[in-house]
Design a protein around this motif. Structure first.
Motif, mmCIF file in Angstrom:
data_model
loop_
_atom_site.group_PDB
_atom_site.id
_atom_site.type_symbol
_atom_site.label_atom_id
_atom_site.label_comp_id
_atom_site.label_asym_id
_atom_site.label_seq_id
_atom_site.Cartn_x
_atom_site.Cartn_y
_atom_site.Cartn_z
ATOM 1 N N SER A 1 3.021 1.752 7.125
ATOM 2 C CA SER A 1 2.195 0.564 6.970
ATOM 3 C C SER A 1 2.085 -0.630 7.959
ATOM 4 O O SER A 1 3.114 -0.865 8.464
ATOM 5 N N ASN B 1 -1.331 -4.361 6.642
ATOM 6 C CA ASN B 1 -1.754 -4.122 5.096
ATOM 7 C C ASN B 1 -2.635 -2.918 5.118
ATOM 8 O O ASN B 1 -3.324 -2.699 4.283
ATOM 9 N N GLN B 2 -2.373 -2.015 5.922
ATOM 10 C CA GLN B 2 -3.157 -0.747 6.128
ATOM 11 C C GLN B 2 -2.117 0.626 5.949
ATOM 12 O O GLN B 2 -1.244 0.354 6.823
ATOM 13 N N CYS C 1 0.880 -1.260 0.097
ATOM 14 C CA CYS C 1 -0.025 -0.054 -0.001
ATOM 15 C C CYS C 1 1.125 1.146 -0.059
ATOM 16 O O CYS C 1 0.317 2.414 -0.296
#
Length: 162
Positions: A112, A115-116, A71
């Motif tokens: 990060s 996964n965000q 991401c």
């Protein structure tokens, strides 16, 4: 000094292992930071189980392509320093926040975790996660307070019986 394909593959393989093991990653714009401060940051990072790397953006994009940190890929441009937290997810965020006070040219782009993406404004959320040691100390304090309260209630009950 230009890197040949073998050196590039070695760099990607080495940092991919770290990338796979890391709990969180933080990307920082470090333009204008003097090398003495970067050396101090590297020294502190070794003490705090944080791995800091300055690598080419194209190689970094290859490394994070199939990982938990993909991401961050749209934010990789310009001079980038990436900090991986190995033992505690907030270790890199805490370390960089301390060094921003020393040299305000460090600019946190994002982090990060799970996964965000965590934007630079909300980096305090990651930095304030309690460490394992802090959580145990907090738990012991609560147990101590509960046991002291129970002892006091027991003594009051004994006094009321007489």
């Amino acid at each position: 000094m230009s890197l040949n394909i073998k050196k590039k593959k070695m760099i990607v393989a080495k940092i991919s292992k770290i990338n796979h093991c890391a709990l969180s990653a933080l990307i920082v714009n470090f333009s204008g930071v003097c090398t003495n401060n970067l050396n101090k940051l590297r020294k502190k990072s070794r003490e705090n189980n944080v791995v800091i790397n300055i690598i080419r953006n194209k190689l970094l994009k290859l490394i994070i392509k199939n990982s938990n940190f993909k991401c961050l890929e749209p934010l990789i441009n310009g001079p980038i320093l990436i900090a991986y937290s190995l033992k505690h997810p907030g270790a890199a965020a805490r370390l960089i926040k301390k060094f921003i006070k020393i040299d305000n040219k460090f600019k946190i782009k994002a982090a990060s975790y799970n996964n965000q993406i965590i934007k630079s404004e909300n980096i305090n959320i990651l930095a304030e996660l309690p460490t394992y040691k802090e959580a145990i100390v907090h738990f012991l304090i609560i147990i101590k307070e509960i046991s002291m309260g129970k002892l006091v209630r027991t003594l009051i009950a004994i006094k009321n019986l007489k």
